[in-house]
Design an enzyme around this catalytic site. Structure first.
Site, PDB file in Angstrom:
ATOM      1  N   GLY A  91       0.821  -1.208   0.000  1.00 48.50           N
ATOM      2  CA  GLY A  91       0.000   0.000   0.000  1.00 48.50           C
ATOM      3  C   GLY A  91       0.854   1.257   0.000  1.00 48.50           C
ATOM      4  N   ASP A 136       0.585  -8.708   1.675  1.00 47.93           N
ATOM      5  CA  ASP A 136      -0.490  -7.909   1.079  1.00 47.93           C
ATOM      6  C   ASP A 136      -1.336  -8.843   0.217  1.00 47.93           C
ATOM      7  OD1 ASP A 136      -0.394  -4.505   0.512  1.00 47.93           O
ATOM      8  OD2 ASP A 136      -1.929  -5.711  -0.453  1.00 47.93           O
ATOM      9  N   ASN A 137      -2.617  -8.566   0.089  1.00 48.07           N
ATOM     10  CA  ASN A 137      -3.426  -9.371  -0.834  1.00 48.07           C
ATOM     11  C   ASN A 137      -3.770  -8.580  -2.098  1.00 48.07           C
ATOM     12  OD1 ASN A 137      -5.304  -7.605   0.125  1.00 48.07           O
ATOM     13  ND2 ASN A 137      -6.850  -9.147   0.643  1.00 48.07           N
ATOM     14  N   VAL A 173      -4.670 -10.992   5.438  1.00 48.17           N
ATOM     15  CA  VAL A 173      -4.397 -11.060   6.891  1.00 48.17           C
ATOM     16  C   VAL A 173      -5.636 -11.368   7.712  1.00 48.17           C
ATOM     17  CG1 VAL A 173      -2.362  -9.594   6.997  1.00 48.17           C
ATOM     18  CG2 VAL A 173      -4.626  -8.538   7.123  1.00 48.17           C
ATOM     19  N   ASN A 211      -5.291 -11.561  14.291  1.00 46.63           N
ATOM     20  CA  ASN A 211      -4.222 -12.459  13.822  1.00 46.63           C
ATOM     21  C   ASN A 211      -2.838 -11.868  14.110  1.00 46.63           C
ATOM     22  OD1 ASN A 211      -5.957 -14.425  12.876  1.00 46.63           O
ATOM     23  ND2 ASN A 211      -6.148 -13.497  10.845  1.00 46.63           N
ATOM     24  N   TYR A 242     -15.274   1.468   8.440  1.00 44.98           N
ATOM     25  CA  TYR A 242     -13.862   1.804   8.674  1.00 44.98           C
ATOM     26  C   TYR A 242     -13.664   2.288  10.114  1.00 44.98           C
ATOM     27  CZ  TYR A 242      -9.231   3.801   7.651  1.00 44.98           C
ATOM     28  OH  TYR A 242      -7.888   4.102   7.635  1.00 44.98           O
ATOM     29  N   LYS A 302     -11.610   0.215  13.065  1.00 39.28           N
ATOM     30  CA  LYS A 302     -10.385   0.740  13.666  1.00 39.28           C
ATOM     31  C   LYS A 302     -10.566   0.970  15.165  1.00 39.28           C
ATOM     32  CE  LYS A 302      -7.535   1.106  10.077  1.00 39.28           C
ATOM     33  NZ  LYS A 302      -6.293   0.307  10.007  1.00 39.28           N
TER      34      LYS A 302
END
Ligand code: UDP
Length: 319
Positions: A10, A31-32, A57, A104, A150, A154
């Site tokens: 990112g 990263d995916n 993740v 995770n 979001y 968070k």
């Protein structure tokens, strides 16, 4: 140290990889690519201190070998409803990255006895009723609002991080990141700087949403990464705001972009384009970052825009 960075491809993750590799560490990137780009880490392919794993993740993750620190930066982050990579269009993935992804990563930190750093956000303050925002402000967030996927992910991630610290004694830290810009931003993510700088470089009028009176404070990425790394190296556990405290209206921001690029195409106001719960004012109180980490941003807006232009020109194939 061997350092795991999720969201390594990112905008912020890739700059963190560069900074930590330059500091002599071994970096394990993950990263995916749902919002990150392989282009952002392509220059690291032959670096023998960099390993990369394509992983989500939010699923169980296994990292071979010792890990000394984990930076959890994987998450969609653009609030723009039109953007395919924004969290409006990736709502479940966003909540999973904040909740399951954080869980995770904290599990790895616990078992590895590693320092953990959570990328949190000024969005946890919601549409703030206190100005500027200090870390002691608990926020004004609607759990079923359109930005909630979001904000609340968070906020949950912060709570989980503190639970692992208080209950399991994990060495955790939390950075609350305010608006940041610079090279490697996704030009299509719909945020203010990519939209406006792209328009200016293409000779188009800049789209200012609403009357442009809403404010933000924009931090250049190098300053932000410097603050995050200082927090990583510290032993602070409570949240720390990192961002630039110079507040301006979005109209002033657009004018600065036109000034630096020399664009003469002007500004158009899009009265109805502001997304629901678009905060009216935002400015970090960075007293804690200054006192705890001796950190202050150094790059002013016009200089930061100048340093961002070459990347945008390359992506737009303007040179
Ligand atoms: N904005 C704008 N024109 C654009 C894109 C964004 O006026 O083309 C405004 C947006 O309405 C918001 C501010 O710029 O008030 C910052 O938006 P951004 O998407 O960068 O992120 P946010 O700070 O809301 O998380």
């Amino acid at each position: 140290m061997r350092i795991l960075i999720t969201g390594a491809a990112g905008f912020l993750g890739s700059h963190l990889c560069d900074h930590l590799l330059a500091d002599g560490h071994h970096v394990i990137g993950m990263d995916n690519f749902i919002t990150g780009s392989p282009d952002n880490i392509a220059h690291l392919a032959n670096n023998e201190r960099f390993e990369f794993y394509k992983r989500d993740v939010s699923n169980y993750i296994f990292v071979p070998g010792k890990v000394d620190a984990i930076l959890h930066f994987a998450s969609p982050a653009s609030p723009n409803p039109q953007s395919k990579s924004g969290y409006f269009n990736l709502p479940i993935q966003t909540m999973k990255a904040g909740a399951l992804g954080t869980h995770n990563c904290l599990g790895i930190a616990r078992i590895q006895n590693a320092r953990f750093l959570l990328a949190s956000t000024s969005e946890i303050y919601g549409d703030p009723e206190v100005h500027p925002q200090a870390e002691t402000y608990a926020g004004n967030v609607d759990p079923v609002g359109t930005r909630a996927v979001y904000d609340e992910a968070k906020r949950f991630a912060e709570s989980l991080t503190m639970a692992y610290h208080r209950f399991h004694g994990v060495n955790t830290s939390i950075v609350r990141i305010f608006n940041t810009y610079g090279p490697r931003m996704d030009l299509e993510d719909g945020r203010a700087l990519p939209n406006l700088l792209k328009q200016a470089l293409l000779g188009q009028p800049l789209t200012v949403y609403g009357d442009g009176g809403q404010t933000r404070s924009f931090c250049f990425v190098d300053d932000l990464v410097d603050g995050i790394v200082k927090l990583l190296y510290s032993d602070e556990h409570l949240p720390v705001n990192i961002g630039n405290p110079v507040e301006m209206s979005i109209l002033q921001f657009a004018e600065a972009i036109n000034r630096v690029t020399g664009s003469k195409a002007g500004i158009i106001f899009e009265e109805n384009s502001r997304s629901a719960r678009d905060p009216q004012r935002r400015r970090p109180d960075i007293t804690r970052a200054h006192e705890l980490l001796n950190w202050n941003p150094n790059v002013d807006l016009e200089e930061g825009i100048r340093r961002t232009i070459p990347f945008f020109k390359q992506k737009l194939e303007l040179e």
